[in-house]
Scaffold this motif. Structure first.
Motif, mmCIF file in Angstrom:
data_model
loop_
_atom_site.group_PDB
_atom_site.id
_atom_site.type_symbol
_atom_site.label_atom_id
_atom_site.label_comp_id
_atom_site.label_asym_id
_atom_site.label_seq_id
_atom_site.Cartn_x
_atom_site.Cartn_y
_atom_site.Cartn_z
ATOM 1 N N ALA A 51 0.950 -1.351 -0.031
ATOM 2 C CA ALA A 51 0.158 -0.123 -0.087
ATOM 3 C C ALA A 51 0.867 1.307 -0.194
ATOM 4 N N GLU A 52 1.707 1.293 0.813
ATOM 5 C CA GLU A 52 3.182 2.160 0.848
ATOM 6 C C GLU A 52 3.365 2.428 -0.777
ATOM 7 N N MET A 53 3.964 1.830 -1.068
ATOM 8 C CA MET A 53 4.341 1.501 -2.419
ATOM 9 C C MET A 53 3.217 2.531 -3.147
ATOM 10 N N PHE A 54 2.789 2.025 -3.939
ATOM 11 C CA PHE A 54 1.267 2.150 -4.055
ATOM 12 C C PHE A 54 0.982 3.627 -4.155
ATOM 13 N N SER A 55 0.737 4.026 -2.752
ATOM 14 C CA SER A 55 0.871 5.377 -2.455
ATOM 15 C C SER A 55 2.261 6.215 -3.207
ATOM 16 N N HIS A 56 2.902 5.913 -2.915
ATOM 17 C CA HIS A 56 3.857 6.525 -3.435
ATOM 18 C C HIS A 56 4.638 6.977 -4.653
ATOM 19 N N ALA A 57 4.844 5.709 -5.199
ATOM 20 C CA ALA A 57 4.022 5.937 -6.716
ATOM 21 C C ALA A 57 3.571 6.686 -7.408
ATOM 22 N N ALA A 58 1.971 6.410 -6.664
ATOM 23 C CA ALA A 58 1.023 7.700 -7.457
ATOM 24 C C ALA A 58 1.720 8.934 -6.462
ATOM 25 N N LEU A 59 1.884 9.720 -5.966
ATOM 26 C CA LEU A 59 2.586 10.972 -5.765
ATOM 27 C C LEU A 59 3.473 11.056 -6.657
ATOM 28 N N ALA A 63 3.643 13.932 -9.492
ATOM 29 C CA ALA A 63 5.173 15.392 -9.076
ATOM 30 C C ALA A 63 5.880 15.529 -10.614
ATOM 31 N N GLU A 64 5.999 14.013 -11.377
ATOM 32 C CA GLU A 64 6.914 13.989 -12.428
ATOM 33 C C GLU A 64 5.688 14.758 -13.847
ATOM 34 N N ALA A 65 4.870 14.212 -13.708
ATOM 35 C CA ALA A 65 3.492 14.849 -14.830
ATOM 36 C C ALA A 65 4.101 16.957 -14.028
ATOM 37 N N ALA A 69 10.701 16.600 -10.335
ATOM 38 C CA ALA A 69 11.757 15.278 -10.699
ATOM 39 C C ALA A 69 12.495 15.546 -12.227
ATOM 40 N N ASP A 70 13.783 15.085 -11.777
ATOM 41 C CA ASP A 70 14.562 15.143 -12.776
ATOM 42 C C ASP A 70 13.886 13.453 -13.582
ATOM 43 N N THR A 71 13.687 13.654 -14.958
ATOM 44 C CA THR A 71 13.953 12.481 -15.527
ATOM 45 C C THR A 71 14.543 12.766 -16.807
ATOM 46 N N GLY A 72 15.627 13.270 -16.853
ATOM 47 C CA GLY A 72 17.250 13.260 -17.826
ATOM 48 C C GLY A 72 17.329 11.770 -17.977
ATOM 49 N N THR A 107 11.119 -0.357 -12.043
ATOM 50 C CA THR A 107 11.421 1.058 -11.820
ATOM 51 C C THR A 107 11.165 1.606 -11.328
ATOM 52 N N PHE A 108 9.863 2.156 -11.559
ATOM 53 C CA PHE A 108 9.118 3.381 -11.188
ATOM 54 C C PHE A 108 8.930 3.081 -9.968
ATOM 55 N N ILE A 109 7.927 2.429 -9.071
ATOM 56 C CA ILE A 109 8.152 1.867 -7.862
ATOM 57 C C ILE A 109 9.381 1.945 -7.247
ATOM 58 N N VAL A 110 10.691 1.638 -7.139
ATOM 59 C CA VAL A 110 11.491 1.545 -6.782
ATOM 60 C C VAL A 110 12.276 2.787 -5.845
ATOM 61 N N ARG A 111 11.874 4.321 -7.857
ATOM 62 C CA ARG A 111 12.288 5.073 -7.482
ATOM 63 C C ARG A 111 11.399 5.965 -6.490
ATOM 64 N N ALA A 112 10.456 5.768 -6.755
ATOM 65 C CA ALA A 112 9.211 6.613 -5.236
ATOM 66 C C ALA A 112 9.337 6.406 -4.281
ATOM 67 N N LEU A 113 9.883 4.732 -3.788
ATOM 68 C CA LEU A 113 9.950 4.287 -2.500
ATOM 69 C C LEU A 113 10.961 5.268 -2.568
ATOM 70 N N LEU A 114 12.439 5.643 -2.995
ATOM 71 C CA LEU A 114 13.598 6.599 -2.699
ATOM 72 C C LEU A 114 13.578 7.761 -2.279
#
Length: 146
Positions: A51-59, A63-65, A69-72, A107-114
């Motif tokens: 649930a935390e991973m889901f929430s962080h990924a959505a947030l 942020a990236e939208a 966030a860095d997307t370079g 990868t996106f989930i992990v980046r969101a967690l970080l």
């Protein structure tokens, strides 16, 4: 857990992701844990609920939208050994997000967690649980030193 169940998993990290991972690793070390970057990543994935991973990924997606966030250019391809159950955990989060028409990869989930807020002391409290549940961890520095 048998070594055969572990898999090498790689995540593409941007410069800001790498910086956050370095800071997390240093925070864990400053709080008394003898861990490397791979250990910090493994611990972060282990300690977070789906649930935390889901929430962080959505947030993070929001942020990236907004351009916050860095997307370079990819800074590094970070590879870590993960137990199969943690890989499946990440996969379930990807599937849950897909059910909401949000298409992301592990990868996106992990980046969101970080980038989520971290409590180093809470993560350190999860270290013994990780050691019990996955006693054959390959890279925990304490095991390498004997």
């Amino acid at each position: 857990m048998k070594f055969a169940e572990d898999k090498r998993v790689s995540f593409s990290l941007y410069a800001d992701d790498t910086k956050v991972l370095r800071r997390l690793n240093l925070a864990l070390r400053d709080a008394g844990a003898d861990v490397g970057r791979a250990d910090a990543m493994r611990l972060l994935i282990y300690a977070a609920s789906e649930a935390e991973m889901f929430s962080h990924a959505a947030l993070r997606l929001q942020a990236e939208a907004r351009g916050g966030a860095d997307t370079g250019t990819i800074d590094e391809r970070f590879t870590v050994w993960l137990p199969g159950s943690l890989i499946k955990k990440l996969g379930r989060v990807v599937d849950d997000l897909a059910r909401k028409d949000i298409d992301v990869e592990r990868t996106f989930i992990v980046r969101a967690l970080l980038h989520a807020p971290h409590d180093a002391k809470a993560l350190i409290r999860a270290l013994p649980k990780l050691a019990v549940e996955f006693p054959d961890r390959r890279s925990l520095r304490g095991q390498q030193r004997g």
